[in-house]
Design a protein around this motif. Structure first.
Motif, short mmCIF file in Angstrom:
data_model
loop_
_atom_site.label_atom_id
_atom_site.label_comp_id
_atom_site.label_asym_id
_atom_site.label_seq_id
_atom_site.Cartn_x
_atom_site.Cartn_y
_atom_site.Cartn_z
N SER A 60 41.04 20.33 32.22
CA SER A 60 41.46 20.94 33.48
C SER A 60 40.95 22.37 33.53
O SER A 60 41.24 23.16 32.63
N TYR A 62 40.55 25.94 35.86
CA TYR A 62 40.98 26.76 37.00
C TYR A 62 39.95 27.87 37.19
O TYR A 62 39.67 28.62 36.25
N LEU A 64 38.56 31.23 38.56
CA LEU A 64 39.14 32.52 38.95
C LEU A 64 38.16 33.38 39.74
O LEU A 64 38.56 34.11 40.64
N THR A 101 39.43 29.49 33.40
CA THR A 101 40.34 29.24 32.29
C THR A 101 40.61 27.74 32.27
O THR A 101 40.68 27.10 33.32
N LEU A 213 39.45 25.36 43.43
CA LEU A 213 40.56 26.04 42.78
C LEU A 213 40.78 25.44 41.40
O LEU A 213 40.96 26.15 40.42
N GLU A 214 40.79 24.11 41.36
CA GLU A 214 41.13 23.40 40.11
C GLU A 214 40.34 22.12 40.04
O GLU A 214 40.15 21.45 41.04
#
Lengths: 268, 268
Positions: A60, A62, A64, A101, A213-214
């Motif tokens: 997963s 994310y 930034l 991240t 975003l993800e």
């Protein structure tokens, strides 16, 4: 001979889970570097951190801030390693700023049980020679997306109306996929494949940039050699965002990766 | 009056993003504490950490070890806060061991655009009075799963053959859902709802415990008051693992949450 992928994702281990990398300009798309390529880099650093568990099971990421070509650093931190899996946290940074991240669970797909009870349906794509090659993209598109030169993509003609100003409106894009240099995709490479195609919002007549975003990828099997089928869909464009589901099927008819991302809708 | 959910997820902030919690025995299922409840606790701690962005947009949790009722600690760390979203890392621990590590992006769903272009189809479930209440579960099931007392669940009769030894084999379970005490579910509560039903492998005739490796939830809208529809499916049971997709629809017919988890198949 090293594949282009291996060259572009080569890492220099400096100890303590730290790696130096060089983001290749060949992966630029629009204003940034392709998120799948970056996830592949992170994925490779994790594999080097837990060599007894070389394959991503779930990752997963994310996002930034946008990355730029040039030096980058990947740091990894083992949270738990025991039994058949390891869970690792990782970050990709540039100039002191975290770009991505991520969390990941790694294992060894070759040591997993061999049961296959897949009920998902393999995508139906016309024969490769009847599909639309990515190389047919207009020169101005290829100039802002050198990313496209990395792949040999053959789009299902039913899903490329957007390229001729006539999007289907279904929120569906699918294509045959292989690396442009003919090298095979390994399990870490599948992390990249899940974010290689244009955003599925193109098929909704919204061609702009759709910032992720993800993105979570599940890698379910070591892909067999040969062409991959990649299918992207969205079913919930709402509230300024959309989800995009991707499936990757290998030449043996196996569903080898499933991913879902949450992205912001393109403006305008 | 405080809802049971608020009581069971109450946190004591001790500064620097640290929170004390008490895992309530009412959320035990089999050998551990329900992962959705734990994710809700983490979600609440994140909301308190970035109060201007009170709603989860995306949360990814990696489960490292089983939790037990009793004291627990949640730690949060803001990775980026700017514009309309914040990204936060969080961990839930007990007795010095990390149980769950998570990443999340939070925002304010009330401030998002109001477009709704959902093409996913709302689940068809018979009227509530024609469905099978969770309270009909055998006494021995309810004893090992006090979790079930937290919910008012009404299962689609077509999806509960497993309870009578006749699973459909479709890998599909759906039900009407509300909290047993009648309190409404908020956006953080949706994190819990996505992991409240029995594993979808029950519907494949495999009733054992299915440990989650990873669970990602996208919360897409503030749910309207009233009954929720919750639908779980798996389409890729293979290699000793399976993915489980969940959708939560609210009483206004809005797809308010989508989740996917990767879990190990039950043994035996």
């Amino acid at each position: 001979m090293a594949s282009e992928w291996d060259t572009h994702t080569s890492l220099t281990a400096t100890g303590d889970g730290l790696f130096g990398a060089e983001l290749d300009p060949g992966w630029v798309v629009g204003g940034g570097v392709n998120g799948g390529y970056l996830l592949g880099l992170i994925g490779k650093a994790i594999a080097e951190t837990v060599p007894a568990k070389p394959h991503p099971l779930a990752v997963s990421a994310y996002y930034l801030s946008a990355s730029t070509p040039g030096p980058a650093q990947v740091s990894t931190r083992v949270l738990r390693e025991g039994g058949s899996v390891a869970t690792v946290a990782a970050e990709l940074g540039q100039e002191g700023a975290t770009r991505i991240t991520a969390l990941a669970t790694y294992g060894d797909l070759r040591a997993m049980p061999t049961d296959v009870g897949t009920t998902a349906t393999e995508p139906t794509i016309p024969p490769i020679e009847e599909c639309v090659p990515g190389t047919m993209a207009p020169e101005e598109v290829r100039r802002i997306a050198p990313l496209m030169e990395r792949f040999d993509l053959r789009f299902d003609p039913a899903c490329v109306g957007w390229a001729m100003g006539a999007p289907s409106g279904n929120g569906h894009i699918q294509a045959w996929f292989r690396m442009a240099d003919g090298h095979e995709v390994d399990p870490v490479g599948l992390l990249m494949v899940c974010d290689a195609l244009p955003p599925v919002t193109f098929d909704l007549g919204r061609p702009g940039w759709a910032p992720t975003l993800e993105l979570t990828v599940h890698v379910r099997a070591v892909p067999a050699a040969g062409w991959l089928k990649v299918s992207h869909r969205t079913r919930n464009v709402a509230g300024g965002m959309f989800e995009e589901d991707c499936e990757v099927w290998d030449s043996a008819g196996r569903l080898v990766a499933q991913s879902r991302q949450l992205a912001m809708q393109p403006r305008g």
